[in-house]
Design a protein around this motif. Structure first.
Motif, PDB file in Angstrom:
ATOM      1  N   ILE A   1      -1.107   2.741   3.996  1.00 47.67           N
ATOM      2  CA  ILE A   1      -1.360   4.351   3.408  1.00 47.67           C
ATOM      3  C   ILE A   1      -1.183   5.289   4.618  1.00 47.67           C
ATOM      4  CG2 ILE A   1      -3.428   5.599   2.329  1.00 47.67           C
ATOM      5  CD1 ILE A   1      -4.720   2.561   1.100  1.00 47.67           C
TER       6      ILE A   1
ATOM      7  N   PHE B   1      -7.924  -0.162  -5.939  1.00 50.41           N
ATOM      8  CA  PHE B   1      -7.109   1.405  -5.075  1.00 50.41           C
ATOM      9  C   PHE B   1      -7.133   2.526  -5.892  1.00 50.41           C
ATOM     10  CE2 PHE B   1      -3.039   3.224  -7.245  1.00 50.41           C
ATOM     11  CZ  PHE B   1      -2.842   3.441  -5.635  1.00 50.41           C
TER      12      PHE B   1
ATOM     13  N   PHE C   1      -3.972  -2.518   5.023  1.00 47.95           N
ATOM     14  CA  PHE C   1      -2.899  -2.063   3.730  1.00 47.95           C
ATOM     15  C   PHE C   1      -3.589  -0.569   3.917  1.00 47.95           C
ATOM     16  CE2 PHE C   1      -4.029  -5.654   1.143  1.00 47.95           C
ATOM     17  CZ  PHE C   1      -3.603  -5.844  -0.363  1.00 47.95           C
TER      18      PHE C   1
ATOM     19  N   ALA D   1       1.291  -1.210  -0.376  1.00 48.26           N
ATOM     20  CA  ALA D   1      -0.164   0.367  -0.300  1.00 48.26           C
ATOM     21  C   ALA D   1       1.154   1.494   0.254  1.00 48.26           C
ATOM     22  CB  ALA D   1      -0.821  -0.123   1.206  1.00 48.26           C
TER      23      ALA D   1
END
Length: 393
Positions: free
Chosen positions: A224, A162, A220, A67
């Motif tokens: 981020i 995504f 994920f 990520a």
């Protein structure tokens, strides 16, 4: 104004290297205790077995790093012509070539050469299209097609969503909100789903609830959040993890490692996976500030660079390690702990050698093919634009 990323993010390759080593360790433990690689039932020391089993969380480390790097890559290419089509092409040619080679080795070759039974057509199709995590029925036989294929399918599922995530989560506050919302949802809704299986196989349903994308999405999101801390709008956290006090950074690194060492011994709940996700993200932040040479070094970074190939070939090398140790009668000469360590050493050495070859012979050419396709499409778009301008003129 975004903080300028380092040109060489060696700590990312190092984390990938640690992830594949951890996954190999967990599967070596299963070889000893579940698959009776020693030729007889064997039980490792409880503390060693628990730690080795949790090496499976290396998959979540892969997700955190993925990520972070996806946001970093997408941010650099923002505004590129055909950016999202190019994104999917890069991802497909990054994953598919080596994955399909593994399919040939693990599934087709035994069927052709030894007459082994093939998995169901639905299982094969869902695995080859990376959708095996979308249904419990498809997940059931996924490892019979390509061992470990479920996690690659999960990664590809994240690739699908995504662009939406990238467009919606634009800064650290939004990343924190998204993380907290999904954490709350999964922590409280997960047990309810597990307790009310809609299929007869409750164990399969519990496994599905754990691995499906909504349950793994917070992992994920930890990656981020780490991206925005390192490369987002300059703030206190960004400044600290780029040039802050080294002693405080070291203390945070030790604290994250303490979480990783404590959780396997005291928490048996599957929701502890989110503690791992947070610890992995914090370790990534700390290594950006202080890439400790005992961890971020050429050897570990090389293992990280070839980690995708390593993930796919280490299953084969564990079989090789079993045969090598059988040749020297290690099953009768060594205790379970020593046999486990020997398995890890032999399998890891073989994995690095074989994965280096497949990386160069399969992965690199596959990625180059994807780049040529992107360039070809860009040339066609440019030619079409020029033609329209000429006709308009």
């Amino acid at each position: 104004m975004q903080a300028k990323p380092r040109l060489q993010l060696d700590f990312i390759d190092a984390l990938r290297g640690l992830a594949i080593i951890a996954v190999l360790v967990s599967h070596a433990q299963r070889n000893v205790e579940i698959y009776q690689a020693m030729g007889h039932p064997a039980t490792m020391s409880p503390w060693l077995s628990r730690y080795a089993e949790q090496g499976a969380r290396g998959v979540q480390l892969f997700f955190v790093v993925s990520a972070l790097t996806l946001f970093l890559s997408a941010g650099k290419r923002l505004g590129e012509s055909g950016e999202w089509l190019n994104f999917y092409i890069r991802r497909l040619f990054r994953i598919a070539p080596m994955f399909y080679v593994a399919f040939g080795v693990y599934c087709l070759a035994p069927f052709i050469l030894k007459g082994h039974e093939l998995p169901t057509p639905g299982t094969i199709l869902s695995t080859l299209t990376f959708t095996n995590g979308w249904s419990p029925a498809w997940l059931l036989g996924a490892n019979d097609v390509v061992p470990g294929g479920w996690s690659i399918g999960m990664e590809m599922s994240f690739y699908i969503v995504f662009p939406l995530v990238f467009l919606l989560v634009k800064d650290l506050p939004r990343a924190w909100v998204a993380l907290l919302l999904f954490l709350l949802l999964d922590v409280f809704l997960g047990p309810v789903l597990v307790a009310n299986p809609p299929i007869a196989d409750a164990d399969l349903w519990e496994r599905f609830v754990f691995v499906w994308l909504p349950n793994q999405l917070p992992i994920f999101l930890f990656g981020i959040c780490a991206y925005f801390v390192l490369f987002g709008e300059s703030g206190v956290l960004t400044r600290f993890f780029h040039a802050g006090d080294r002693r405080m950074n070291a203390a945070l690194f030790v604290a994250a490692c303490a979480v990783l060492l404590t959780v396997p011994q005291v928490i048996q709940d599957s929701r502890a996976v989110y503690l791992y996700g947070g610890a992995f993200a914090l370790i990534a932040l700390c290594l950006n500030r202080q890439p400790y040479r005992w961890l971020v070094n050429p050897l570990v970074c090389h293992v990280g660079k070839i980690s995708f190939s390593g993930y796919l070939v280490h299953f084969f090398m564990l079989q090789v390690a079993r045969k090598v140790l059988d040749k020297v009668h290690a099953g009768s000469r060594l205790g379970p702990d020593a046999y486990f360590i020997a398995t890890v050493v032999v399998a890891l050495a073989g994995t690095v050698i074989l994965a280096t070859l497949t990386y160069r012979l399969v992965e690199v050419p596959g990625q180059a093919l994807g780049k040529r396709l992107i360039q070809s499409l860009a040339s066609r778009r440019e030619a079409g634009r020029q033609q329209l301008e000429n006709e308009a003129g």
